[in-house]
Design an enzyme around this catalytic site. Structure first.
Site, PDB file in Angstrom:
ATOM      1  N   CYS A  12       0.814  -1.215   0.000  1.00 21.25           N
ATOM      2  CA  CYS A  12       0.000   0.000   0.000  1.00 21.25           C
ATOM      3  C   CYS A  12       0.853   1.273   0.000  1.00 21.25           C
ATOM      4  O   CYS A  12       1.619   1.514   0.942  1.00 21.25           O
ATOM      5  CB  CYS A  12      -0.918   0.015   1.219  1.00 21.25           C
ATOM      6  SG  CYS A  12      -1.933   1.503   1.308  1.00 21.25           S
ATOM      7  N   GLU A  68      -7.313   6.836   7.226  1.00 23.43           N
ATOM      8  CA  GLU A  68      -7.050   7.686   6.071  1.00 23.43           C
ATOM      9  C   GLU A  68      -5.671   8.353   6.214  1.00 23.43           C
ATOM     10  O   GLU A  68      -5.381   9.036   7.203  1.00 23.43           O
ATOM     11  CB  GLU A  68      -8.119   8.736   5.843  1.00 23.43           C
ATOM     12  CG  GLU A  68      -9.408   8.163   5.280  1.00 23.43           C
ATOM     13  CD  GLU A  68      -9.204   7.530   3.902  1.00 23.43           C
ATOM     14  OE1 GLU A  68      -8.846   8.234   2.953  1.00 23.43           O
ATOM     15  OE2 GLU A  68      -9.404   6.305   3.795  1.00 23.43           O
TER      16      GLU A  68
END
Length: 239
Positions: A12, A68
């Site tokens: 990621c 986030e």
């Protein structure tokens, strides 16, 4: 100080942003990896969006979970030493804008490696190239040092380090021409690749993991890799 745990995934790029910022701020943190294709129950329970990164913050008030990457980066700016945003409000706004541009670039990279046909792949390749032309112009107009903000490493650098890392693997497959004739971007990419925080944000086998991921997409890029017979890559540069 609160104890910090970064909940991560091997590939990621948004996790990498947080790891880079933590390293640049010299903040101690633990790191836990999850398999997003088989999410454990504890992860489902604390991740409202089912995504990484998560920052688990344990303090005397109990544990809190921040999700986030943009929010995590801002929390670290507000709570930790060694700021990575510039002092001037207008400069900070400009940096936040280019961080958003970095997120758009990641979306373009994803569209590229997911393209199912050569036609769509070429469209996305041209779109990425156009985006980096805008970045080249910005760097040419303002940049006076090795990083986006001159000699000072900033959160924009933390955002673009993971973007450029994709091209380490792309370049081993073929020359897509995305960064061609962009000397400022290429120089910036090189400086970020050499930065300890950027190198350390991923494991030594990241390049191979990314290659395996790209092959599994069953996309146009997957077929390119298969045609060239590429099955293995060297270790992540400098990891």
């Amino acid at each position: 100080m609160p104890a910090l745990t970064l909940v991560s995934h091997d590939l990621c790029p948004y996790v990498q942003r947080a790891a880079i910022a933590l390293a640049e701020k010299r903040v101690a943190f633990a790191r836990v990896y999850v398999d997003l294709s088989n999410k454990p129950e504890w992860f489902r329970a604390i991740s409202p969006l089912g995504k990484v990164p998560l920052l688990r913050v344990a303090s005397r008030r109990g544990e809190h979970v921040i999700f986030e990457s943009a929010v995590i980066l801002e929390y670290l700016e507000e709570t930790q030493a060694n700021p990575l945003h510039p002092d001037d409000p207008l400069d900070r706004a400009r940096h936040r804008s280019w961080m958003e541009f970095g997120s758009a670039s990641l979306n373009g990279v994803a569209r590229l490696y997911n393209a199912g046909s050569k036609g769509v792949f070429d469209q996305e390749r041209v779109s990425l190239r156009t985006g980096f032309e805008r970045l080249e112009a910005e760097l040419s107009a303002r940049r006076s040092g090795p990083f986006f903000h001159g000699d000072r490493f900033s959160l924009v650098d933390a955002v673009f380090g993971p973007v450029f890392r994709y091209f380490d693997v792309f370049d081993a497959i073929d020359d897509f021409g995305v960064l061609a004739q962009k000397p400022k971007v290429v120089s910036w990419r090189s400086k970020l690749a050499a930065r300890a925080s950027v190198r350390g944000a991923v494991s030594a086998d990241y390049n191979q993991l990314l290659l395996d991921f790209l092959i599994a997409r069953k996309s146009h890029l997957s077929r390119m890799i298969e045609t060239k017979g590429i099955r293995s890559l060297g270790a992540n540069r400098g990891a």
